[in-house]
Design an enzyme around this catalytic site. Structure first.
Site, PDB file in Angstrom:
ATOM      1  N   GLY A 184       0.820  -1.198   0.000  1.00 48.00           N
ATOM      2  CA  GLY A 184       0.000   0.000   0.000  1.00 48.00           C
ATOM      3  C   GLY A 184       0.857   1.252   0.000  1.00 48.00           C
ATOM      4  N   CYS A 185       0.192   2.387   0.076  1.00 46.24           N
ATOM      5  CA  CYS A 185       0.892   3.661  -0.066  1.00 46.24           C
ATOM      6  C   CYS A 185       1.626   4.060   1.217  1.00 46.24           C
ATOM      7  CB  CYS A 185      -0.091   4.737  -0.502  1.00 46.24           C
ATOM      8  SG  CYS A 185      -1.586   4.831   0.496  1.00 46.24           S
ATOM      9  N   TYR A 186       0.891   4.208   2.320  1.00 46.47           N
ATOM     10  CA  TYR A 186       1.556   4.535   3.586  1.00 46.47           C
ATOM     11  C   TYR A 186       2.593   3.468   3.926  1.00 46.47           C
ATOM     12  CZ  TYR A 186      -2.297   7.819   4.583  1.00 46.47           C
ATOM     13  OH  TYR A 186      -3.206   8.848   4.547  1.00 46.47           O
TER      14      TYR A 186
END
Lengths: 345, 345, 345, 345
Positions: free
Chosen positions: B148-150
């Site tokens: 994911g991004c975070y």
């Protein structure tokens, strides 16, 4: 072997955008860059986006000319004429992103810019290089006047209608809205974040220097003198110019005729995207690309034709068109290095 | 011959960004796309930026699988497991941009996502693919869990410090700020323009689903269980995540040691740019690119290490990393198709 | 009879905001304004929002002092001390929006600001005026140090927890995000629209001048020396500061205890709005008002308390608090002229 | 005793703005509010800006009518006619922020809105209430049609020129740019943050429903039928409408004559600020206020008059004008509750 490209004025916004585009160009490479304000500093010190990708140090303009096959000048007006002469002497292609070689009529230049043409022969050699409209003139030329931003967006929106004699030449209005990068990297209260953010206003109403350039292009297309009411506005976004252009329909002209004229005119143009009926051009859709999106509208109630164009002022309105012109000048396909897909959001 | 890539869920933001990146990839081509919401519609109808560049029509997922060598799935969690099984049967590489294969511990998945692992063997084959940290594990794998991004930004900011034992493992804080595209294309009051514009707020404080994924990665690096206080915020910008990460320095550790550890760790990583001392990471500088910029700071007064990373949530935090993983899976250099220069403004 | 208010430095942002608030104050009137940069010019020439509403011309500082009962100084640090002395001589109330009188310890001032205290007696008379925390000290004082912006938001977020002994005093972190007006009206590359727009970054990491002021306030509340890791960030919005503050819970302290402590502490405070459990503070909700919204969160997994406050940096963080202090100094109800409802969007 | 005001549709943007303005009105108080979507919920639950300031719960419309002296309706078109009838029966003043009573000609309503007039007598009693233009008609009326946003900004920009016979009535163009709140609180892809941010486009080109309303007003002023080409655009800001209006000058008319006509026309109007020559209207300067700023420009080269107006679409373009009309209807000075100073930034 790659084309060696030099950039004079590389730390201004147009110069910096040239850096981005030339770094991604498969048949050119940046030979050298210069900047009066940042001589001795790395480009990536000024634009940290380029850190590790272009850490080239700014040199003197004459060194850039010497090392390059093509010289791009992104300078305030008045500073390009001498540089163009140097490039001619050394037989380099010179592409000017400033205004010094754009106006054919020196009187217009005097009136709107307050300067004069130092070397008239040089101006005769120069070509006004909006490829979609004047491609044939450009080939083989070595002093290339790259159009301004509004002066690309407005003529592309109106060209087929004006050239095709479908609209009245009196009373044309260009209501344009530009992102802030058009105002350049120099600081001003006007472009200080809190003063501009959440604001919107016109500026230089009916007195912007791009007026005679727009009129020159439209007059060439029309075959007679065209005047335009031109009102630019400042948008609180970084990039993009939307030009909403109004002209009265000639009697009997229909929306279908207009659309058909535009389709014919732009059929083979990669960078012009004529949008389907019912869609509206939006600067959102052409960011960081060399596209010019155009939508067509007719107000039957008032007999008014409305053509809307959207360009990225820094790409099709400056650095991208300059690279397109470099491609043309060097006999490459026009789209080389310019096929980046605009982001969807 | 080019790799045939299929995109399932192509009209969500991550899917649309895959379209952009794959259109520009010199060794891959889009074979087919699907979308439940827009089946039968062209991608360019949904994203007018792509008009004329990708007018491909959305098909059914099974048709996409059939036509592709690699299948990217950009779906809400829970929908990828069955698709992965189909791909395995047909021996296609499966790259999942969703969360279904990211957590090694099924209990974590149950706790945070409320689902379960349907085919445990499939999960055993899957690899968590953050290339800069786990490159060796990824090679040759066919079920690839794209982070994911975070969960990309925070571990990249902290990895060298955690792996090198330079900071305390208790009390790590990740204060993250994400652009709005992270919330997806689905409408919500929260992301309605006037509600978000000129606003800023945290959300899902200490309860965001990326928490166990961040902890899993940091625990692997540390060799022991790490817990993190993770607070995401919503920034009024389109793209970008800035992660400001705090950890207590181990006694005696200096800023120089930290910098040196980071330099060693990331020396050969094209996509990680360790900024010079005195600079601060900024999402402005990595837009639309696959770079992760990192800046290091030490608060001597309180003995606190502060690492700040900036990524584009849609590129390094989603579609770009997925293409990087495709390159890895197919034995291409990791940077192919991902060398675009981030714009300077 | 209305209080005659003078503003020194009226064309800076804090000064201009004072103009707005005082124009709407039912018991005060602007007697005179000054500005070094715009002497002889009308305020409304500098801020066209005020056209027709305050066309008062900027005079010299000494004329402003003479005509006023209360003098607000919104000046760069170092310029207020002499002015304060003048006001004392003429028995005017002096409210300083700058930093000259905020720090009790001259050594802190020397270290962080590089100046010294010219008139130590004057500094002894001065009071640090954050009304919600130090109201009793302020009454009857005539040299009033108005707190800075971060130094209002962070202590208000943490005060009940720190004063109540509910959190550890070691390891407190304040991760703050400020709108651009906090950087002032002066031009800088940093606040040039295209450089900041769509960007986000920390600055002065662990070295911002507000650090000792925050620590001074928290130390008073705690009754012992508190140090804070303070990291400010620049948000691409005009107004607002969101402070996300982290502290380790003391053993056994529960979320309920914390909420109850906050409710008790702020029960009678009009300007502090303690949000219901489950809500998050957002700068969107306090724009142009004197409110400080606070939300409370506990990360049970890591034993961390997270308090988030939102203020308008120009109102509660500057001009609004200054008017609140004027009300206190003149014996008016604190809320007079400050009850404007923040816009919903 | 205060006027008891009820708001029907209080959770839409115009309704919410009425809440803000009425909370600050010294001679009115909110008696009750209603909302179909949020019945039983507090206003402050929907708009957290109002937390602690207006926690009133949404009731049924009929209860609101009963408790009020004046009823404001902020509803989608078609829903106000029945409500107006109820108000007339109970002798309440009815102020409609929707479109149901704005058009005098039922055929126009049918053509542009697709509805019909249910109670023709009621429509005869209604008055179109743009106070600066039709003040005398409004006094004593009880069914008040509050103008729309574009339909306030365009006529105010052009009124003195049109009424004074200084411009040609053919070929008038209104190129308008509106902030996003004009599109309402309802979710749409168009107003989803990432789709709109950094974008700009026209919409409903030459087909927006405000066209006949603008033409109705200009026709009254001209004393003959006026048609207008009206093109609205969507600006990526929350509030504000800038209208750039173009008309051909009648032969011999000078810039001085125009300015003098505007000065005479608006001399006594508190809410219209005619800007000095050389200035440009900007939505930045009227945010959250009831002002309409107007700047005048003449393009001598083409004989074109350009009038630019800036209003806050939610205040002078909706809720503020509605309060102004309430003041008129109840015999109060028009400016009561509407003298807030627009913020400088």
């Amino acid at each position: 072997m790659k084309i060696k490209a030099g950039i004079i004025g590389a730390t201004g916004y147009a110069g910096a955008e040239l850096v981005r585009l030339l770094l991604g160009h498969p048949q050119a490479e940046i030979a050298a860059v210069s900047s009066v304000s940042f001589e001795g500093k790395a480009i990536s010190e000024v634009y940290p986006s380029y850190y590790g990708l272009c850490d080239m140090v700014c040199q003197k303009a004459e060194d850039v000319v010497e090392k390059s096959d093509v010289v791009f000048a992104a300078l305030p007006h008045g500073l390009s004429q001498e540089l163009a002469a140097q490039c001619r002497e050394q037989d380099k292609v010179f592409i000017d992103l400033g205004a010094d070689f754009r106006l054919e009529n020196e009187d217009d230049y005097k009136e709107w810019y307050g300067g004069e043409y130092l070397d008239k022969e040089l101006h005769r050699q120069a070509v006004y290089a909006l490829p979609e409209l004047f491609r044939e003139n450009i080939k083989g030329k070595k002093v290339i006047a790259n159009p301004g931003c509004y002066t690309t967006g407005v003529p592309l929106a109106l060209a087929p209608a004006v050239k095709g004699g479908l609209v009245e030449l009196q009373g044309i209005i260009a209501d344009c809205k530009s992102g802030v990068t058009g105002a350049g990297r120099g600081l001003s209260q006007n472009t200080h974040y809190p003063d501009l953010n959440e604001g919107f206003h016109p500026y230089k109403v009916a007195s912007h220097r791009h007026t005679p350039e727009i009129e020159q292009t439209l007059s060439h297309l029309a075959g007679s003198r065209v005047k335009v009411t031109f009102v630019p506005h400042l948008l609180p976004v970084n990039r993009g110019i939307l030009s909403t252009c109004y002209a009265r329909l000639k009697p009997g002209v229909t929306a279908e005729q207009l659309r058909s004229a535009y389709e014919d005119f732009y059929r083979d143009e990669y960078f012009v995207r004529l949008l389907p009926a019912g869609k509206c051009a939006d600067i959102h859709n052409i960011k960081c690309s060399n596209f010019c999106d155009i939508s067509l509208h007719v107000d039957e109630r008032t007999g008014t034709f409305i053509a809307v164009s959207a360009i990225d002022n820094m790409v099709k309105g400056a650095a991208g068109q300059a690279v397109q012109n470099m491609n043309l000048a060097f006999g490459l396909p026009e789209t080389v290095g310019l096929t980046m897909v605009p982001a969807a959001f």
